[in-house]
Design an enzyme around this catalytic site. Structure first.
Site, short mmCIF file in Angstrom:
data_model
loop_
_atom_site.label_atom_id
_atom_site.label_comp_id
_atom_site.label_asym_id
_atom_site.label_seq_id
_atom_site.Cartn_x
_atom_site.Cartn_y
_atom_site.Cartn_z
CG ASP A 298 55.65 -8.11 15.84
OD1 ASP A 298 55.57 -6.89 16.07
OD2 ASP A 298 56.63 -8.78 16.18
CG HIS B 265 52.52 -6.00 18.52
ND1 HIS B 265 53.73 -6.47 18.95
CD2 HIS B 265 51.60 -6.84 19.03
CE1 HIS B 265 53.54 -7.57 19.68
NE2 HIS B 265 52.25 -7.81 19.73
#
Ligand SMILES: *[C@@H]1O[C@H](CO)[C@@H](O)[C@H](O)[C@H]1NC(C)=O
Ligand SMILES: *[C@@H]1O[C@H](CO)[C@@H](O)[C@H](O)[C@H]1NC(C)=O
Ligand SMILES: *[C@@H]1O[C@H](CO)[C@@H](O)[C@H](O)[C@H]1NC(C)=O
Ligand SMILES: *[C@@H]1O[C@H](CO)[C@@H](O)[C@H](O)[C@H]1NC(C)=O
Length: 396
Positions: free
Chosen positions: A218, A241
Site C-alpha cells: 500500500d 502505492h
C-alpha cells in the site's frame, strides 16, 4: 554510620538487584539498561515473552528519574502478543533498543479475533525506539491488528534502524505526536498485501522522515488529516502505492493538512507516485505542499491530484470538497508505465485546485518504443514551466 546500617543498605541493594535481576543497575550511573531477558524473557520464538517486556518497560519507565532504557538483545527471537507500553514515564527520556527479533504470535494463538495494535506506545514523551539496522519486527504476515507498531501521543519521538517484515496492516503508525524523527527503516511486505502502509501519519506535527526503504502493498507513507510540517527525504519507495496525502474528507469530514515537503526520493514500479486524494463532500484543506527532486522508474500514475477519490466506486456527487492549493512540483523526472495521464489533476468544479506550480517536470514512457505521454487536467489553476507532458489547464 554503624555496621548494622551498612548491612541494611547492602541488603536493600541486593534485594533491589534480585527483584530487577539487573546487574547493570548499580554500575552504570546514568543509563540503567533493563534487558528483557533479565525479566524472564526466553527469546526462543515460541514462549510468549509479553509479560517480561512489560516488566522491563515498567522498570525503565516508572522507576527512573533520569534516562530509562529497555534492551531487546540480539541473537534471539522474542514472541510478543499485543501489548501497550504506557506512559507517562518518570524518566525524562526512554530508549527502547531492539537488537534482536520480535515476532507476532500466529492468529490461532491469540484469544480475541483482532486487535487495533500489536506493539503500541501511548503517552510516552522523549521516546527513542532504535535498532542497529539488524533488529527486526516481524508481523509474520498476520492480519489481526491494524497497526504493527503504533505511537500515539508521543512527543519528541525517535524511531530508527529497524527492519519491519510482513505486517499485513500498517507497519508504523504515528498519531497525535508532536516532534518525531523516523529514519533508517527498512520496511518490506509483499506487493499484493492490502493496507500495508509503511508509515501512516495522522494528527501530528513537526515530523522528519528520512533515509527509509519501503516496499509494501500500500502507501509507502500516508499523511492524513490534522497533520502539518512534515519533511520527508531520501525515501526509496516501491513496490507500493507511493506517497499519499489523504485520503482526506471521507464521510464529510473536515481535514487539514499543510506544510509538507517530499524531496530527494525515488519511486520504483509503484502504483501511483506522489498523490493527493480527497473524497467529495468533505471540507478543510491540503495546502503548501512541495514535491521536489523526485525520480520515477516505471511508475504507474506518477503525479496525481484526485478530488474525486472513490476506491469502491460507490460515491454520489457532492459540491463541497477539501480545498487543494499551493502545491509545487519541481525537478520531477523519470518514466511511467501508463502513458495516458502520467500527470492527472482531477479537481473539483466547485472547489478547484489553485496555485499549482510545476517547474522542470519530465515524465516519459517506460516503453522505449512509445516515448509520448499525456496529461489530464480539469479545474486546476496555476503555472507550468518546462513540463512534459504538457498540462493544458496550467498557464505556461
Ligand atoms: C509552508 O510549509 C513550510 C514547511 O514545509 C513552512 O516552513 C512554511 O512556512 C510554510 N509556508 C506558508 C506560507 O505557510
Ligand atoms: C457525477 O458527475 C459526473 C461528472 O460531472 C457525471 O458524469 C455523473 O453522471 C454524476 N453522477 C451522479 C450520480 O450524478
Ligand atoms: C486516455 O484517457 C482518456 C480519458 O480518460 C480516454 O478517453 C482515452 O481513451 C485514454 N486513451 C488510452 C490510449 O487509453
Ligand atoms: C484521472 O483521475 C480521475 C480521478 O481519479 C479518474 O477518474 C480518471 O480516469 C483519470 N484519468 C486517466 C486518463 O487515467
Amino acid at each position: 554510620m554503624g555496621f548494622s546500617t551498612y548491612f541494611l543498605i547492602l541488603l536493600w541493594v541486593f534485594s533491589e538487584l534480585s527483584t530487577t535481576r539487573d546487574a547493570h543497575a548499580t554500575f552504570v550511573f546514568h543509563q540503567t539498561t533493563r534487558d528483557v531477558t533479565n525479566f524472564g524473557a526466553v527469546g526462543d520464538g515460541k514462549t510468549d515473552d509479553s509479560r517480561a517486556f512489560l516488566l522491563a518497560w515498567e522498570a525503565a519507565c516508572k522507576k527512573e528519574t533520569n534516562i530509562g532504557k529497555v534492551t531487546v538483545p540480539s541473537g534471539k527471537t522474542f514472541l510478543v502478543s499485543p501489548i501497550e507500553f504506557e506512559g507517562p514515564c518518570t524518566s525524562t527520556s526512554i530508549t527502547f533498543e531492539i537488537l534482536g527479533n520480535i515476532v507476532a504470535p500466529p492468529k490461532a494463538a491469540w484469544t480475541t479475533k483482532s486487535a487495533d495494535d500489536w506493539l503500541s506506545f501511548h503517552r510516552v514523551d522523549g521516546l527513542t525506539v532504535a535498532g542497529n539496522g539488524q533488529g527486526m519486527i516481524d508481523g509474520r504476515g498476520e492480519s489481526w491488528w491494524k497497526h504493527a507498531l503504533r505511537f500515539s501521543h508521543c512527543n519528541e519521538l525517535q524511531v530508527r534502524g529497524l527492519k519491519h517484515r510482513n505486517s499485513q496492516k500498517n507497519h508504523v503508525s504515528i498519531n497525535e505526536c508532536n516532534g518525531a524523527t523516523i529514519s533508517n527503516l527498512d520496511v518490506r511486505a509483499p506487493a499484493k498485501s492490502p493496507n500495508t502502509d509503511g508509515i501512516d501519519i495522522s494528527a501530528s506535527t513537526n515530523l522528519h522522515i528520512h533515509d527509509c526503504l519501503m516496499a509494501t502493498g500500500d502507501d509507502c507513507i500516508a499523511i492524513n488529516g490534522g497533520t502539518s510540517n512534515v519533511h520527508i527525504s531520501n525515501i526509496a519507495c516501491g513496490p507500493g502505492h507511493g506517497i499519499s496525502i489523504g485520503s482526506l474528507g471521507k464521510d464529510g469530514r473536515h481535514d487539514e493538512v499543510e506544510g509538507i515537503s517530499i524531496t530527494n526520493s525515488i519511486f520504483t514500479r509503484t502504483d501511483n507516485g506522489v498523490r493527493i486524494k480527497t473524497w467529495q463532500g468533505g471540507s478543510g484543506f491540503a495546502k503548501n505542499i512541495t514535491f521536489s527532486q523526485i525520480t520515477f522508474v516505471a511508475a504507474n500514475n506518477p503525479v496525481i491530484i484526485d478530488q474525486y477519490y472513490c476506491p469502491h466506486k460507490k460515491c454520489t456527487n457532492k459540491t463541497s470538497a477539501v480545498e487543494v492549493s499551493d502545491v509545487r512540483y519541481s525537478a520531477l523526472h523519470g518514466t511511467s508505465i501508463n502513458n495516458n495521464a502520467t500527470i492527472n489533476f482531477s479537481c473539483s468544479k466547485t472547489v478547484p485546485c489553485t496555485n499549482i506550480v510545476m517547474d522542470d517536470v519530465d515524465i516519459e514512457s517506460a516503453d522505449p518504443g512509445h516515448r509520448s505521454t499525456t496529461a489530464h487536467c480539469i479545474n486546476a489553476h496555476g503555472t507550468a514551466r518546462v513540463v512534459h507532458p504538457p498540462v493544458d489547464c496550467l498557464r505556461s
